[in-house]
Design a protein around this motif. Structure first.
Motif, PDB file in Angstrom:
ATOM      1  N   ALA A 153     -14.511   6.481 -19.780  1.00 40.82           N
ATOM      2  CA  ALA A 153     -14.257   5.496 -20.835  1.00 40.82           C
ATOM      3  C   ALA A 153     -12.844   4.931 -20.726  1.00 40.82           C
ATOM      4  O   ALA A 153     -12.632   3.724 -20.913  1.00 40.82           O
ATOM      5  CB  ALA A 153     -14.476   6.128 -22.205  1.00 40.82           C
ATOM      6  N   ARG A 174     -12.761   2.419 -17.908  1.00 40.31           N
ATOM      7  CA  ARG A 174     -13.363   1.146 -18.278  1.00 40.31           C
ATOM      8  C   ARG A 174     -12.391   0.316 -19.113  1.00 40.31           C
ATOM      9  O   ARG A 174     -12.288  -0.902 -18.930  1.00 40.31           O
ATOM     10  CB  ARG A 174     -14.675   1.385 -19.041  1.00 40.31           C
ATOM     11  CG  ARG A 174     -15.813   1.909 -18.180  1.00 40.31           C
ATOM     12  CD  ARG A 174     -17.136   1.830 -18.910  1.00 40.31           C
ATOM     13  NE  ARG A 174     -17.171   2.687 -20.100  1.00 40.31           N
ATOM     14  CZ  ARG A 174     -17.557   3.955 -20.098  1.00 40.31           C
ATOM     15  NH1 ARG A 174     -17.930   4.550 -18.968  1.00 40.31           N
ATOM     16  NH2 ARG A 174     -17.581   4.656 -21.219  1.00 40.31           N
ATOM     17  N   ARG A 175     -11.695   0.974 -20.006  1.00 36.73           N
ATOM     18  CA  ARG A 175     -10.732   0.266 -20.863  1.00 36.73           C
ATOM     19  C   ARG A 175      -9.597  -0.313 -20.016  1.00 36.73           C
ATOM     20  O   ARG A 175      -9.188  -1.465 -20.212  1.00 36.73           O
ATOM     21  CB  ARG A 175     -10.167   1.239 -21.904  1.00 36.73           C
ATOM     22  CG  ARG A 175      -9.108   0.663 -22.844  1.00 36.73           C
ATOM     23  CD  ARG A 175      -9.716  -0.352 -23.792  1.00 36.73           C
ATOM     24  NE  ARG A 175      -8.841  -0.721 -24.869  1.00 36.73           N
ATOM     25  CZ  ARG A 175      -7.771  -1.495 -24.792  1.00 36.73           C
ATOM     26  NH1 ARG A 175      -7.404  -1.975 -23.619  1.00 36.73           N
ATOM     27  NH2 ARG A 175      -7.062  -1.796 -25.855  1.00 36.73           N
ATOM     28  N   THR A 235     -10.648  -3.381 -17.931  1.00 37.18           N
ATOM     29  CA  THR A 235     -10.848  -4.591 -18.713  1.00 37.18           C
ATOM     30  C   THR A 235      -9.531  -5.225 -19.146  1.00 37.18           C
ATOM     31  O   THR A 235      -9.363  -6.449 -19.094  1.00 37.18           O
ATOM     32  CB  THR A 235     -11.692  -4.292 -19.965  1.00 37.18           C
ATOM     33  OG1 THR A 235     -12.967  -3.780 -19.550  1.00 37.18           O
ATOM     34  CG2 THR A 235     -11.905  -5.548 -20.797  1.00 37.18           C
TER      35      THR A 235
END
Length: 245
Positions: A17, A20-21, A24
């Motif tokens: 997670a 992914r952050r 982005t």
């Protein structure tokens, strides 16, 4: 007798997670990055075992670092005050400036200030495979091989002006801030890590927290907001760059 650990990563981190952050936004705050016990140990080293000097800057070419021993002399105190005023005047003109308490860990190691001391051991942990593997996994950058570092303390009157950390040629890839601010840090006390767009608008901000790791790709426009006179002392952290060379 069981020896206390100084540094141990939280095994429950959701690394996927976090990755992914970062992918982005180019930045992420990893909360509860260390185990509670070792986070308290690092905070104790910073709060009770760090001979805080002062870092000032009035533009990229006029950066100064003062050791605690120097600050305590009348001549040294005069030099620090003059440097702080230069930084303040630079910032008032809309140019780059900064002032905060610090202990330059890498310089201290290179110059032998405290061989084998806790700050040296702390930087060794940051350069160890467990931490570097976490950094590579979250950022997706397999080329990260080492970290430099300093301890920093933002107290009332301290700030870090807007800049981008553009030293790509020196291998700077990702900036890190390992935070140990008081858990009850209030928004009115400043010291926020703020990210800006090309028009100077704040697009994201990270609150100073206890046991939180900020990672962000450089170059990227950012600053640490001014800490007002009524704020407590202070916003402690270990900061530096994760490097590819």
């Amino acid at each position: 007798m069981t020896m206390k650990k100084l540094f141990e990563l939280n095994p429950a981190l959701d690394r996927a997670a976090l990755a992914r952050r970062f992918a982005t936004h180019g930045r992420v705050q990893v909360r509860d990055v260390l185990t509670p016990e070792t986070a308290r140990e690092v905070a104790t080293v910073l709060a009770k075992g760090t001979p805080w000097g002062m870092a000032t800057g009035a533009g990229d070419e006029n950066r100064q670092s003062f050791r605690l021993e120097e600050i305590r002399t009348p001549q040294g105190a005069e030099r620090v005050n003059a440097a702080a005023m230069d930084a303040q005047n630079n910032t008032a003109r809309g140019e780059y400036g900064f002032r905060f308490a610090h202990y330059p860990i890498l310089t201290a190691i290179q110059e032998g200030w405290d061989p084998g001391g806790p700050h040296e051991i702390l930087l060794e942990h940051i350069n160890s495979e467990p931490f570097m593997a976490l950094a590579r996994e979250v950022t997706g950058m397999a080329n990260l091989i080492k970290a430099d570092g300093q301890a920093s303390l933002f107290a009332p009157g301290h700030y870090l002006g807007r800049h981008i950390d553009s030293h790509v040629a020196e291998g700077w890839e990702v900036a890190y801030v390992l935070n140990f601010a008081p858990p009850d840090w209030h928004p009115d006390w400043g010291g926020y890590l703020l990210f800006l767009d090309d028009e100077g608008d704040v697009v994201e901000g990270f609150r100073p927290r206890f046991n939180a790791l900020n990672l962000f790709k450089v170059p990227q426009s950012h600053l640490v907001s001014y800490v007002p006179p009524f704020a407590p002392v202070g916003r402690m952290a270990v900061t530096g760059w994760l490097r590819s060379q």
